[in-house]
Design an enzyme around this catalytic site. Sequence first.
Site, short mmCIF file in Angstrom:
data_model
loop_
_atom_site.label_atom_id
_atom_site.label_comp_id
_atom_site.label_asym_id
_atom_site.label_seq_id
_atom_site.Cartn_x
_atom_site.Cartn_y
_atom_site.Cartn_z
CB THR A 194 9.24 3.52 1.39
OG1 THR A 194 8.28 3.99 1.47
CG2 THR A 194 10.39 2.80 2.36
NE ARG A 195 5.72 10.57 0.86
CZ ARG A 195 4.99 9.90 -0.25
NH1 ARG A 195 5.62 9.74 -1.48
NH2 ARG A 195 3.65 11.00 -0.28
CG ASN A 196 4.27 6.45 1.80
OD1 ASN A 196 3.89 7.16 2.71
ND2 ASN A 196 4.85 6.39 0.81
#
Length: 500
Positions: A194-196
């Site tokens: 994830t990057r969120n």
Amino acid sequence: MLSPHGGILQDLVARDAEKKDRLLHEAQGLPQWNLTARQLCDIELILNGGFSPLTGFLGKEDYESVVQNSRLTSGLLWTIPITLDVDEEFAKSVNLGERIALLQDDDIFVAIITVSDIYTPDKKVEADKVFRGDEEHPAIQYLNETAGDIYLGGELEAIQLPAHYDYLNLRKSPAALRADFATQQWDRVVAFQTRNPMHRAHRELTIRAAKEHNAKVLLHPVVGLTKPGDIDYHTRIKVYKEIVKRYPEGIAQLALLPLAMRMAGDREAVWHAIIRKNYGATHFIVGRDHAGPGTNSKGDDFYGPYDAQVLVESYKNELGIEVVPFKLITYLPDKDIYLPVDEIDGSVKTLTISGTELRKRLREGTDIPDWFTYPEIVEILRQYNPPRYRQGFVIVVNHENPKRIANALLSTFLQVGGGRQYKIFDHQGQPQLLELIPDFVKSGTGLIVTSPLPSSVDAHNIYELNTYPSAHIKVSATEPVTEIVQKTVFFLEDNKFFQF
């Protein structure tokens, strides 16, 4: 536990540990290249084995093979070109066979490269083959506007990993993470990319995947370079540290991945799977529009929603790591549970909050329900993205009498208060001051700027006061200052910056 990609974990730091002092001494007398932010991410994952089987930056033949065929010249699957780009001036000073010291921040010696290739890439081909050619794609913009025009290839010798000063206990190398898994007897591990920020649905998704595959969960967020505009990794790590507490004891571990994402959609998903395999995962969750940058200015998707899942699945035998397709999870309020959408009857009531709606609620300070995320996570996100009445703003006074209007606005704003600082900002003849504007806005300051701003100023909440029809706050040249002030206050109130 799966073997690393290519069969051997290429931990160059461990390999070169005995000659570290000699390499450091040699590096001090070599030509030097200061690594860019992307190159620092790449070299860390080469040196620690995250990019196994790579042991250096790609030479011309490997580069062209990866671009054209998603394979190294050895035939091994590899989908993203890992290159050391430099400018033409530096390239002219380099000879084949030369050794160059690679530095972080012009100060820390990271590695030595022995240059085997100096070549000019066909960036158009790279853009078309790797990123599908849309010039609005952020990786293509980087390729054309930021990356150097010459690539150097060559083997690396490790001096040390790039220095970090934060979250050191979470920055696990592949060898360290594999050792953790062995100690805990985690022989089946589902990795989640994830990057969120993560919310309840993500927790439910990963726990379901773990149960389905009789595995543990590795939360492996990216903390290198992500998509421009993403939430900063410090805020996200606070969220991850909070949500990992919500998993059953002993089922989940958080570790950080210093990856520079390319947002390359399906190709990147394969790359992510290879990296997680190197880190010891046996399963990998591939999301909808995995590693895609969204849409271009016309609203067209850069990638199809399931392109990544299809491509990774097509390579599953070579990859070894098992693909777990991301299932869309939604909330059933009548049962107070989350379920995959494909398991729900169409007549059942469901609730969801989109990313756009979440940002709107954060911006306006409205309620974010507990069924969507945890109160502690809401508090973290509100600190990063406060409601409008706590945000900074910039009023650019483009008028015949900018100083008079600015002074009137400042007096009025100070009277209104609103819990923020206010300042008249004059950058005339001092262009270096422009760099401060985004920081003022982030800190919640209300700026009144008395000279036009160039379009290069990258800050939110910039509004122009002008006589032009397109101005945010349209005034006339003869309008009394008191009326201009009133219009400005009404504009800020309408946009939620002031609450009366």
